[in-house]
Scaffold this motif. Structure first.
Motif, PDB file in Angstrom:
ATOM      1  N   ILE A   1       0.835  -1.204   0.000  1.00 26.13           N
ATOM      2  CA  ILE A   1       0.000   0.000   0.000  1.00 26.13           C
ATOM      3  C   ILE A   1       0.870   1.254   0.000  1.00 26.13           C
ATOM      4  N   GLU A   2       0.298   2.330  -0.510  1.00 28.46           N
ATOM      5  CA  GLU A   2       1.014   3.601  -0.605  1.00 28.46           C
ATOM      6  C   GLU A   2       0.975   4.340   0.727  1.00 28.46           C
ATOM      7  N   LYS A   3      -0.230   4.340   1.340  1.00 31.50           N
ATOM      8  CA  LYS A   3      -0.402   5.039   2.618  1.00 31.50           C
ATOM      9  C   LYS A   3      -1.345   4.205   3.483  1.00 31.50           C
ATOM     10  N   GLY A   4      -0.958   4.040   4.720  1.00 33.55           N
ATOM     11  CA  GLY A   4      -1.834   3.266   5.602  1.00 33.55           C
ATOM     12  C   GLY A   4      -1.064   2.561   6.695  1.00 33.55           C
ATOM     13  N   ILE A   5      -1.639   1.482   7.185  1.00 36.28           N
ATOM     14  CA  ILE A   5      -1.034   0.748   8.300  1.00 36.28           C
ATOM     15  C   ILE A   5      -0.975  -0.736   7.973  1.00 36.28           C
ATOM     16  N   VAL A   6       0.144  -1.332   8.312  1.00 33.94           N
ATOM     17  CA  VAL A   6       0.262  -2.784   8.168  1.00 33.94           C
ATOM     18  C   VAL A   6       0.534  -3.362   9.558  1.00 33.94           C
ATOM     19  N   ILE A   7      -0.348  -4.221   9.974  1.00 33.33           N
ATOM     20  CA  ILE A   7      -0.135  -4.904  11.265  1.00 33.33           C
ATOM     21  C   ILE A   7       0.349  -6.309  10.938  1.00 33.33           C
ATOM     22  N   ASP A   8       1.601  -6.538  11.285  1.00 38.17           N
ATOM     23  CA  ASP A   8       2.261  -7.792  10.893  1.00 38.17           C
ATOM     24  C   ASP A   8       2.489  -8.672  12.129  1.00 38.17           C
ATOM     25  N   HIS A   9       2.806  -9.905  11.894  1.00 35.37           N
ATOM     26  CA  HIS A   9       3.143 -10.860  12.951  1.00 35.37           C
ATOM     27  C   HIS A   9       2.033 -11.058  13.980  1.00 35.37           C
ATOM     28  N   ILE A  10       0.803 -10.908  13.529  1.00 34.67           N
ATOM     29  CA  ILE A  10      -0.323 -11.225  14.422  1.00 34.67           C
ATOM     30  C   ILE A  10      -0.343 -12.746  14.596  1.00 34.67           C
ATOM     31  N   ARG A  11      -0.578 -13.165  15.824  1.00 33.20           N
ATOM     32  CA  ARG A  11      -0.633 -14.602  16.073  1.00 33.20           C
ATOM     33  C   ARG A  11      -1.648 -15.256  15.127  1.00 33.20           C
TER      34      ARG A  11
ATOM     35  N   LYS B   1       1.374 -16.755  10.594  1.00 38.11           N
ATOM     36  CA  LYS B   1       0.990 -15.469  11.174  1.00 38.11           C
ATOM     37  C   LYS B   1      -0.178 -14.895  10.385  1.00 38.11           C
ATOM     38  N   ASP B   2      -0.854 -13.928  10.974  1.00 38.40           N
ATOM     39  CA  ASP B   2      -1.887 -13.183  10.258  1.00 38.40           C
ATOM     40  C   ASP B   2      -1.351 -11.769   9.998  1.00 38.40           C
ATOM     41  N   ILE B   3      -1.849 -11.147   8.964  1.00 39.16           N
ATOM     42  CA  ILE B   3      -1.430  -9.774   8.624  1.00 39.16           C
ATOM     43  C   ILE B   3      -2.683  -8.971   8.281  1.00 39.16           C
ATOM     44  N   ILE B   4      -2.699  -7.717   8.709  1.00 38.97           N
ATOM     45  CA  ILE B   4      -3.807  -6.828   8.320  1.00 38.97           C
ATOM     46  C   ILE B   4      -3.206  -5.608   7.634  1.00 38.97           C
ATOM     47  N   LYS B   5      -3.771  -5.269   6.489  1.00 40.85           N
ATOM     48  CA  LYS B   5      -3.334  -4.058   5.785  1.00 40.85           C
ATOM     49  C   LYS B   5      -4.534  -3.129   5.668  1.00 40.85           C
ATOM     50  N   ILE B   6      -4.326  -1.896   6.129  1.00 43.44           N
ATOM     51  CA  ILE B   6      -5.419  -0.918   6.105  1.00 43.44           C
ATOM     52  C   ILE B   6      -4.961   0.265   5.268  1.00 43.44           C
TER      53      ILE B   6
END
Lengths: 145, 308
Positions: free
Chosen positions: A6-16, A50-55
């Protein structure tokens, strides 16, 4: 399977692995305007999965609860396609309506409209206590519910 | 300065504020007639959702002896709670009429909920099995008067340490003083909750030991604090019947106790102290009850900011 960066936003990585949906739920971003991607069971070097969320589009979501749910996760803030900040997750000092008091003698069991407020009392043991009745709850117990 | 404040849990007041409060209580005990009009024109509301004799009478006697007046109810059935009113709404309404309120409620944290919804001073008169800070004021005043200090003491707390709110509050309050040792005497099923043990661990030079039998610690105590196993805290009657007579203090057991040990009890007692112990000069529970009225007089005056 491929999910674009993504260009702008948040990536939450290494979620259990398996926790991504709960994290999404707690972040309360289901009404977000931008694109949201949840990747479950991605391969991981640190852990097996792992799970990952990209916003996409937002950089100011409230991640207080995330430290409680999975403080092993990492949060990267992205601007112009680059990571501009890595946020270290810690156990929050105070959480509201994240942990539910299980004590049947607590006033919250009588008056359900009261906010469920918990305070961190022992970071090493990952223990929180109810603001009203002081019932102690461990993060591991909360996470497994 | 305690004017306008609430007392919800034992650490709401600093050690210095407590010293001032106990000083006033001692002055009142010396010459109560000098305070007969201290609260003239003031109104205390007593909101007792749960039965009480001692605490309610003690508060009412305190206010009446200060020249104030009292309104209130006793028993949930006699209040608007029976119609489904929330604690927040009740306290807001009461604040329209009274100057200070004391609340006793079976649910833990109820007094905190009340205090957050009003500017009127609220006193926790006991919230379920959680805290009972005015009993703690009574206990601290009694220890101060009888032992001359609030530090360097070895105190045995015996009986229901799980649901005994007086014990929870007292441990929390005493953990602020130096060099305290707590002997927690209870059956396995009624051990002190984790949060109470944490008070001791976080205290100043405080330690604790656990015992299942009184004789293990009896010979080395400065204070023995007995408690009743409370039927009303059990969901299961069988458990209550099995545990209610676990500890009974009698004259024989008192022979093992040091000559300068004092016996305290928040009262009411059932079987846990045999009546024969009442004659022992070390039994201080009725003095404790009297101290309760004086310290509540001092508390009401301080929260209302009158004559202090």
């Amino acid at each position: 399977m491929e999910v674009n960066s993504i260009e702008k936003g948040i990536v939450i990585d290494h979620i259990r692995a398996g926790f991504g949906l709960r994290v999404l739920d707690y972040l309360n971003i289901d009404k977000a305007n931008g694109m949201v991607a949840l990747i479950m069971n991605a391969s991981s070097k640190k852990n097996d999965r792992k799970d990952i969320i990209k916003i996409e589009g937002v950089t100011d979501i409230d991640i207080t609860a995330l430290g409680l749910l999975d403080h092993g996760a990492t949060v990267n803030v992205i601007e112009n396609g680059h990571i501009i900040e890595k946020i270290k997750l810690e156990l929050p000092e105070r959480v509201v309506n994240i942990i539910k008091c299980k004590n049947p003698r607590c006033v919250t069991s009588l008056e359900p409209a009261l906010p469920q407020v918990f305070h961190l009392v022992d970071a090493a043991k990952e223990e929180y206590c109810c603001e009203y009745c002081e019932e102690t709850r461990r993060v591991t117990d909360i996470s497994s519910e | 300065m305690l004017k306008g404040r609430s007392l919800i849990e034992p650490l709401d007041f600093s050690v210095e504020e407590l010293d001032a409060l106990f000083g006033l209580a001692n002055e009142i005990a010396e010459a109560p007639e000098q305070y007969a009009d201290a609260c003239a024109g003031k109104l205390l509301a007593t909101l007792f959702y749960e039965p009480s004799t001692r605490t309610r009478f003690s508060f009412e006697a305190a206010m009446l002896r200060l020249g104030g007046k009292v309104i209130g109810f006793s028993g949930e059935a006699n209040s608007s709670a029976a119609k489904g009113e929330s604690i927040a709404d009740t306290i807001r309404t009461v604040a329209c009429y009274a100057d200070v309120a004391v609340i006793r409620h079976p649910k833990e944290g109820s007094a905190l909920v009340a205090a957050k919804r009003t500017d009127m001073p609220v006193i926790n008169g006991g919230d379920g099995g959680h805290q009972h800070p005015t009993q703690t004021l009574t206990d601290l005043l009694t220890i101060r008067r009888e032992k001359g200090r609030l530090n360097g003491l070895r105190i045995g707390l015996c009986g229901d340490l799980k649901f005994g709110r007086t014990v929870h509050s007292l441990i929390k309050a005493l953990s602020r003083y130096e060099d305290m040792e707590f002997c927690l005497i209870s059956p396995e099923e009624l051990v002190a909750p984790e949060y109470v043990v944490r008070y001791i661990r976080q205290g100043r030079d405080c330690g604790y030991t656990e015992a299942r039998h009184m004789k293990e610690v009896m010979g080395r105590l400065d204070i023995l604090y007995m408690t009743r196993v409370q039927r009303e805290r059990f969901f299961n009657e069988e458990d209550y019947l099995r545990l209610k007579d676990t500890y009974i203090l009698d004259a024989k057991k008192m022979k093992d106790a040091p000559q300068d040990m004092i016996v305290m009890h928040p009262l009411p007692r059932v079987n846990e102290i045999a009546p024969e112990v009442d004659e022992d000069p070390r039994a201080k529970y009725f003095e404790q009850a009297k101290n309760g009225m004086y310290v509540r007089m001092a508390l009401i005056m301080s929260l209302l900011g009158v004559g202090v």
